[in-house]
Scaffold this active site. Structure first.
Site, PDB file in Angstrom:
ATOM      1  N   GLU A 177     -71.760  -1.216 -16.235  1.00 34.50           N
ATOM      2  CA  GLU A 177     -72.236  -1.886 -17.436  1.00 34.50           C
ATOM      3  C   GLU A 177     -71.744  -1.170 -18.690  1.00 34.50           C
ATOM      4  O   GLU A 177     -71.994   0.029 -18.857  1.00 34.50           O
ATOM      5  CB  GLU A 177     -73.773  -1.903 -17.478  1.00 34.50           C
ATOM      6  CG  GLU A 177     -74.440  -2.785 -16.460  1.00 34.50           C
ATOM      7  CD  GLU A 177     -75.949  -2.808 -16.639  1.00 34.50           C
ATOM      8  OE1 GLU A 177     -76.582  -3.691 -16.047  1.00 34.50           O
ATOM      9  OE2 GLU A 177     -76.506  -1.947 -17.348  1.00 34.50           O
ATOM     10  N   CYS A 178     -71.069  -1.882 -19.561  1.00 35.55           N
ATOM     11  CA  CYS A 178     -70.716  -1.410 -20.886  1.00 35.55           C
ATOM     12  C   CYS A 178     -70.027  -0.036 -20.821  1.00 35.55           C
ATOM     13  O   CYS A 178     -68.886   0.065 -20.401  1.00 35.55           O
ATOM     14  CB  CYS A 178     -71.934  -1.396 -21.801  1.00 35.55           C
ATOM     15  SG  CYS A 178     -71.533  -1.366 -23.570  1.00 35.55           S
ATOM     16  N   GLY A 179     -70.693   1.039 -21.172  1.00 36.68           N
ATOM     17  CA  GLY A 179     -70.082   2.357 -21.085  1.00 36.68           C
ATOM     18  C   GLY A 179     -69.617   2.686 -19.681  1.00 36.68           C
ATOM     19  O   GLY A 179     -68.602   3.375 -19.499  1.00 36.68           O
ATOM     20  N   MET A 234     -66.360   1.013 -19.400  1.00 41.81           N
ATOM     21  CA  MET A 234     -65.359   1.732 -20.189  1.00 41.81           C
ATOM     22  C   MET A 234     -64.804   2.927 -19.426  1.00 41.81           C
ATOM     23  O   MET A 234     -63.613   3.231 -19.488  1.00 41.81           O
ATOM     24  CB  MET A 234     -65.987   2.189 -21.508  1.00 41.81           C
ATOM     25  CG  MET A 234     -66.369   1.046 -22.436  1.00 41.81           C
ATOM     26  SD  MET A 234     -67.533   1.545 -23.739  1.00 41.81           S
ATOM     27  CE  MET A 234     -66.528   2.709 -24.668  1.00 41.81           C
ATOM     28  N   SER A 279     -68.892  -5.404 -16.845  1.00 39.44           N
ATOM     29  CA  SER A 279     -69.071  -6.221 -18.041  1.00 39.44           C
ATOM     30  C   SER A 279     -69.670  -5.368 -19.146  1.00 39.44           C
ATOM     31  O   SER A 279     -70.266  -4.318 -18.896  1.00 39.44           O
ATOM     32  CB  SER A 279     -70.006  -7.393 -17.751  1.00 39.44           C
ATOM     33  OG  SER A 279     -70.224  -8.176 -18.917  1.00 39.44           O
TER      34      SER A 279
END
Length: 449
Positions: A328-330, A333, A427
């Site tokens: 998720e997100c970070g 990344m 995502s």
């Protein structure tokens, strides 16, 4: 059925930046220091403010939200908190009437009085006009005001005189030491030097009218004795469950954005949870059946992550073995091929997903969204300052929740991309697991749709 009660206030303001979190933290710590049992909640999706508020009150801070969490589960959490708390503080989001549902909607749904935090640094008597406007626009039950950034005792008296029939419950002077911020909000409390001393100083500087505070009535909530825990309400009905499964969860300063309710949901589905730190170069625990990489600040720790050889080797091994991975997100990344930080320096990341993440100067996305899965709608939110450039085609997209229409419906406006790469789902979307335990369970099972 029992009816637990406690003194409950929702702390709001005319806008962001008025000092809601500072005031909520100062009030929570002050009441704790006075021997009160204090529970704190945060309105809407948030990770960082709840961490600071948890340090202030000493217990986990859950989200309340009429859409993401739902009214029934929100009320159940309040009722359970009232079983063992003298005081419940609910920090609002944005301005009192902003959003749909707004903080005012939540206050009215549960009959909770509002305490307004108003920045008085550039005004005096006008604070009274703002307070009356906040009270009457909705209307809401305005229990009183805490005036923030007060310059002197005389300044506080001018504000109090202008309040007419609205109590000035307290005042907080300008702080010499304050809670530091960066691009996503407050700095994480574990990274702030002297955080306990800062909280204690804020608490002691908060002038609270104890007579007016004690005069606030208690709120009571219905709690059916046979009702299961709020997070586990629907878990037993899940089409799939996680009994016997071990989920490894990255947890450190780079992977810090985890709803407490998400952990409770996974436990309620029967999973065993094990935590590890990629920043400390810890490998994914050997007993793990699935991996959860939550959001956080990989952009602030990129150098360390690139050098974490044990973590990287274990991640590639888990991926090769087909372990279910939710990023998720970070978390997403950190598993791309590269990251360009806010200083425009490039860092190689884990390389599980093709493409690179580029940090932006301004907020890229913000808002409540829903992921429509085969098991139904999984609700959550997005909040990020970067973009992902990739050759991957999104397997699906979330749907943005409307802020203009009924709280029961979403728009069909496309939200965040959901990427699927073999066993990996990734995502910018942060899922609130308890909104759909069956969909959550499927994310951590092999061969689930």
């Amino acid at each position: 059925m029992v009816r637990p009660s406690a003194k409950v206030v929702l702390i709001s303001a005319i806008a962001s930046g008025q000092g809601k979190t500072t005031t909520t933290a100062a009030l929570a710590r002050k009441l704790v220091n006075l021997g009160k049992r204090v529970r704190v909640f945060k309105t809407g999706p948030d990770f960082i403010d709840p961490m600071m508020l948890e340090r202030a009150c000493g217990s986990a801070v859950h989200s309340l939200d009429l859409w993401m969490v739902g009214q029934a589960d929100s009320e159940r959490m309040l009722a359970r908190a009232a079983l063992d708390a003298d005081v419940i503080l609910i920090e609002g989001v944005m301005g009192l009437y902003d959003g749909n549902p707004s903080s005012a909607d939540l206050a009215r749904a549960f009959g909770v009085p509002v305490m307004a935090v108003l920045d008085a640094s550039a005004m005096a008597q006008t604070v009274g006009a703002l307070a009356m406007g906040l009270r009457d626009f909705g209307p809401v039950h305005l229990a009183g005001v805490i005036a923030n950034r007060i310059a002197s005792e005389g300044h506080a008296k001018m504000v109090a005189a202008a309040m007419r029939d609205i109590p000035l419950l307290g005042s907080l002077p300008r702080q010499e030491e304050f809670l530091p911020e960066r691009h996503l909000g407050l700095v994480l409390p574990q990274e702030v030097d002297r955080i306990e001393a800062i909280l204690d100083t804020m608490a002691s500087s908060l002038e609270l009218d104890m007579q007016a505070w004690d005069a606030l009535p208690d709120n009571s909530f219905e709690l059916h004795e046979h009702a299961s825990h709020h997070i586990l309400q629907h878990a037993s009905q899940a089409a799939a469950n996680l009994a016997g499964k071990t989920i490894a969860i990255a947890r450190d300063a780079a992977f810090a954005f985890i709803y407490p309710a998400n952990l409770e949901c996974l436990l309620g589905l029967g999973a065993e949870l094990v935590f590890f730190s990629p920043l400390a170069d810890e490998a994914i625990p050997a007993q793990a059946d699935a991996l959860y990489l939550p959001g956080g600040y990989p952009e602030l720790h990129a150098r360390t992550l690139t050098q974490a050889s044990n973590w990287l080797a274990s991640l590639h091994a888990a991926h090769a073995q087909g372990m279910p991975i939710l990023a998720e997100c970070g978390g997403m990344m950190a598993i791309t091929e590269g990251l360009v930080d806010q200083q425009e320096q490039s860092w190689p990341m884990a390389g599980i997903l093709p493409g690179k993440v580029i940090m932006q100067k301004k907020l890229t996305a913000l808002g409540s969204q829903a992921w429509v899965t085969p098991q139904g709608e999984l609700r959550g939110h997005t909040f990020h300052y970067s973009r992902f450039e990739t050759t991957l085609t999104a397997s699906s997209h979330t749907i943005k929740h409307s802020t203009q229409h009924s709280t029961q419906h979403s728009t069909q406006q496309q939200g965040e991309a959901i990427y699927r790469n073999a066993n990996v789902r990734a995502s910018y979307f942060h899922a609130y697991f308890a909104s759909n335990p069956a969909a959550t369970a499927a994310l951590f099972l092999r061969d689930a749709t």
